[in-house]
Scaffold this motif. Structure first.
Motif, PDB file in Angstrom:
ATOM      1  N   PHE A 207       7.667  72.122 -32.093  1.00 51.41           N
ATOM      2  CA  PHE A 207       7.002  71.697 -30.618  1.00 51.41           C
ATOM      3  C   PHE A 207       5.678  71.551 -30.838  1.00 51.41           C
ATOM      4  CE2 PHE A 207       4.946  73.614 -26.963  1.00 51.41           C
ATOM      5  CZ  PHE A 207       5.289  72.908 -26.031  1.00 51.41           C
ATOM      6  N   CYS A 208       5.085  72.741 -31.413  1.00 53.33           N
ATOM      7  CA  CYS A 208       3.324  72.594 -31.744  1.00 53.33           C
ATOM      8  C   CYS A 208       2.919  71.153 -32.533  1.00 53.33           C
ATOM      9  CB  CYS A 208       3.001  73.675 -32.511  1.00 53.33           C
ATOM     10  SG  CYS A 208       3.208  75.198 -31.478  1.00 53.33           S
ATOM     11  N   SER A 209       3.793  70.735 -33.498  1.00 55.60           N
ATOM     12  CA  SER A 209       3.489  69.483 -34.207  1.00 55.60           C
ATOM     13  C   SER A 209       3.560  68.473 -33.127  1.00 55.60           C
ATOM     14  CB  SER A 209       4.348  69.355 -35.458  1.00 55.60           C
ATOM     15  OG  SER A 209       4.288  70.408 -36.226  1.00 55.60           O
ATOM     16  N   VAL A 210       4.665  68.335 -32.227  1.00 55.49           N
ATOM     17  CA  VAL A 210       4.909  67.131 -31.249  1.00 55.49           C
ATOM     18  C   VAL A 210       3.604  67.310 -30.381  1.00 55.49           C
ATOM     19  CG1 VAL A 210       6.251  66.342 -29.564  1.00 55.49           C
ATOM     20  CG2 VAL A 210       7.266  67.022 -31.823  1.00 55.49           C
ATOM     21  N   ALA A 211       3.215  68.272 -29.931  1.00 58.79           N
ATOM     22  CA  ALA A 211       2.271  68.601 -28.911  1.00 58.79           C
ATOM     23  C   ALA A 211       0.886  68.000 -29.639  1.00 58.79           C
ATOM     24  CB  ALA A 211       2.219  70.122 -28.326  1.00 58.79           C
ATOM     25  N   LEU A 212       0.723  68.327 -30.777  1.00 57.95           N
ATOM     26  CA  LEU A 212      -0.781  68.115 -31.321  1.00 57.95           C
ATOM     27  C   LEU A 212      -0.473  66.506 -31.683  1.00 57.95           C
ATOM     28  CD1 LEU A 212      -3.190  68.914 -32.751  1.00 57.95           C
ATOM     29  CD2 LEU A 212      -1.824  69.237 -34.757  1.00 57.95           C
ATOM     30  N   ALA A 213       0.588  66.015 -32.111  1.00 60.70           N
ATOM     31  CA  ALA A 213       0.427  64.569 -32.051  1.00 60.70           C
ATOM     32  C   ALA A 213       0.092  63.848 -31.049  1.00 60.70           C
ATOM     33  CB  ALA A 213       1.957  64.096 -32.904  1.00 60.70           C
ATOM     34  N   ALA A 214       1.050  64.361 -29.790  1.00 62.18           N
ATOM     35  CA  ALA A 214       0.738  63.735 -28.609  1.00 62.18           C
ATOM     36  C   ALA A 214      -0.585  63.727 -28.252  1.00 62.18           C
ATOM     37  CB  ALA A 214       1.522  64.322 -27.399  1.00 62.18           C
ATOM     38  N   HIS A 215      -1.374  64.788 -28.330  1.00 59.84           N
ATOM     39  CA  HIS A 215      -2.649  65.032 -27.962  1.00 59.84           C
ATOM     40  C   HIS A 215      -3.748  64.044 -28.838  1.00 59.84           C
ATOM     41  CE1 HIS A 215      -6.752  67.003 -27.016  1.00 59.84           C
ATOM     42  NE2 HIS A 215      -6.921  66.997 -28.187  1.00 59.84           N
ATOM     43  N   LEU A 216      -3.456  63.929 -30.184  1.00 55.66           N
ATOM     44  CA  LEU A 216      -4.351  63.041 -30.940  1.00 55.66           C
ATOM     45  C   LEU A 216      -3.946  61.408 -30.435  1.00 55.66           C
ATOM     46  CD1 LEU A 216      -3.725  64.933 -34.368  1.00 55.66           C
ATOM     47  CD2 LEU A 216      -5.850  64.762 -32.879  1.00 55.66           C
ATOM     48  N   VAL A 217      -2.578  61.144 -30.004  1.00 54.70           N
ATOM     49  CA  VAL A 217      -2.622  59.856 -29.757  1.00 54.70           C
ATOM     50  C   VAL A 217      -3.260  59.651 -28.398  1.00 54.70           C
ATOM     51  CG1 VAL A 217      -0.754  58.351 -28.985  1.00 54.70           C
ATOM     52  CG2 VAL A 217      -0.283  59.525 -30.992  1.00 54.70           C
ATOM     53  N   PHE A 218      -3.012  60.452 -27.616  1.00 58.21           N
ATOM     54  CA  PHE A 218      -3.912  60.490 -26.255  1.00 58.21           C
ATOM     55  C   PHE A 218      -5.291  60.311 -26.377  1.00 58.21           C
ATOM     56  CE2 PHE A 218      -5.273  62.183 -22.216  1.00 58.21           C
ATOM     57  CZ  PHE A 218      -4.869  61.139 -21.401  1.00 58.21           C
ATOM     58  N   ALA A 219      -5.762  61.141 -27.363  1.00 58.34           N
ATOM     59  CA  ALA A 219      -7.293  61.001 -27.471  1.00 58.34           C
ATOM     60  C   ALA A 219      -7.653  59.950 -28.274  1.00 58.34           C
ATOM     61  CB  ALA A 219      -7.470  62.339 -28.444  1.00 58.34           C
ATOM     62  N   ALA A 220      -6.725  59.076 -29.076  1.00 58.84           N
ATOM     63  CA  ALA A 220      -7.103  58.129 -29.855  1.00 58.84           C
ATOM     64  C   ALA A 220      -6.905  56.867 -29.084  1.00 58.84           C
ATOM     65  CB  ALA A 220      -6.357  58.086 -31.141  1.00 58.84           C
ATOM     66  N   ASN A 221      -5.883  57.081 -28.094  1.00 58.91           N
ATOM     67  CA  ASN A 221      -5.918  55.886 -27.280  1.00 58.91           C
ATOM     68  C   ASN A 221      -6.150  56.042 -25.654  1.00 58.91           C
ATOM     69  OD1 ASN A 221      -4.701  53.940 -29.139  1.00 58.91           O
ATOM     70  ND2 ASN A 221      -3.057  55.462 -29.446  1.00 58.91           N
ATOM     71  N   PRO A 222      -7.155  56.133 -25.334  1.00 58.26           N
ATOM     72  CA  PRO A 222      -7.685  56.619 -23.832  1.00 58.26           C
ATOM     73  C   PRO A 222      -6.814  55.566 -23.028  1.00 58.26           C
ATOM     74  CG  PRO A 222      -9.510  55.316 -25.010  1.00 58.26           C
ATOM     75  CD  PRO A 222      -8.539  55.706 -25.900  1.00 58.26           C
ATOM     76  N   LYS A 223      -6.768  56.348 -21.607  1.00 60.66           N
ATOM     77  CA  LYS A 223      -6.044  55.533 -20.709  1.00 60.66           C
ATOM     78  C   LYS A 223      -7.188  55.407 -19.432  1.00 60.66           C
ATOM     79  CE  LYS A 223      -2.168  54.984 -23.057  1.00 60.66           C
ATOM     80  NZ  LYS A 223      -2.083  53.950 -23.730  1.00 60.66           N
ATOM     81  N   ILE A 224      -7.012  54.391 -18.721  1.00 61.19           N
ATOM     82  CA  ILE A 224      -7.814  54.328 -17.465  1.00 61.19           C
ATOM     83  C   ILE A 224      -7.580  55.410 -16.713  1.00 61.19           C
ATOM     84  CG2 ILE A 224      -6.113  52.850 -16.602  1.00 61.19           C
ATOM     85  CD1 ILE A 224     -10.127  52.153 -16.817  1.00 61.19           C
TER      86      ILE A 224
END
Length: 178
Positions: free
Chosen positions: A26-43
Motif C-alpha cells: 500500500f505504501c509503495s503504491v501511495a508513494l508511486a502515485a504521489h511521485l506521478v502526481f508531482a511529476a505530472n502536475p494537473k491544472i
C-alpha cells in the motif's frame, strides 16, 4: 505423503507477515502515485486561483491617481485563463490575457500582454497554494508567481533583472472580489 496443518503458534506470525507485506505494498503504491502526481502536475492543482482578484494602489508618478489591477481567472476544461486589466483612473493603460495549460511534466503559463509578443513560462514550483513559473531567456520578467495568502488574499509577483543588473521584484497584493 504427510499433510502438515499450520500449528497455532506459527499462524499469527504468518498473518503478521501478510499484514506487513500488505502495508508495504500500500505504501509503495501511495508513494508511486504521489511521485506521478508531482511529476505530472494537473491544472486542477491551481483551482485556488479561480475567481476575480483586484489590487488598488496609488500611482507613484501621478500623485493621487488610483491604479487598479484586476485578474479574472477561470478554469474551463484543461485550461485556466485570465483577462487582466490595469486602469489608471478611468483610463486603460494595460491589458493581458493569460493561459495556463498542462504540458508533459510542467504547467505552462502563456502571457499575451497588450502591444507585446507573447511570453511562455514553465512551472518550476507548485505548492498546495502557490505556483512559480520561469523563463530565464525572457528579458523581464523571468519569473511569475502566485501565492494564496488566505481565502480572500492573493500575492502575485513578477521578478527578473533590473536595468542595473540587480534582481527587481514587483508585487501585486490582491483581494478576492468574487
Amino acid at each position: 505423503f504427510t499433510s502438515k496443518q499450520p500449528s497455532s503458534e506459527c499462524y499469527p506470525e504468518r498473518m503478521r507477515a501478510r499484514h506487513i507485506l500488505a502495508l508495504f505494498a500500500f505504501c509503495s503504491v501511495a508513494l508511486a502515485a504521489h511521485l506521478v502526481f508531482a511529476a505530472n502536475p494537473k491544472i486542477t492543482q491551481l483551482q485556488w486561483l479561480v475567481g476575480r482578484w483586484d489590487s488598488v494602489s496609488e500611482a507613484k508618478r501621478q500623485g493621487t491617481t488610483t491604479v487598479r489591477v484586476n485578474e479574472d481567472w477561470r478554469l474551463v476544461g484543461d485550461t485556466m485563463s485570465s483577462m487582466g486589466v490595469t486602469l489608471m483612473g478611468d483610463s486603460l493603460i494595460d491589458a493581458e490575457s493569460v493561459y495556463i495549460r498542462e504540458m508533459g511534466s510542467v504547467l505552462v503559463y502563456e502571457a499575451h500582454p497588450m502591444g507585446q509578443r507573447p511570453a511562455v513560462f514553465h512551472s518550476i514550483k507548485i505548492g498546495e497554494k502557490s505556483v512559480v513559473f520561469e523563463n530565464l531567456a525572457h528579458d523581464f520578467p523571468q519569473r511569475v508567481a502566485y501565492e494564496l495568502v488566505s481565502d480572500d488574499s492573493l500575492l502575485a509577483w513578477i521578478e527578473g533583472p533590473g536595468k542595473d543588473g540587480k534582481t527587481k521584484r514587483i508585487q501585486f497584493p490582491y483581494r478576492r472580489v468574487k
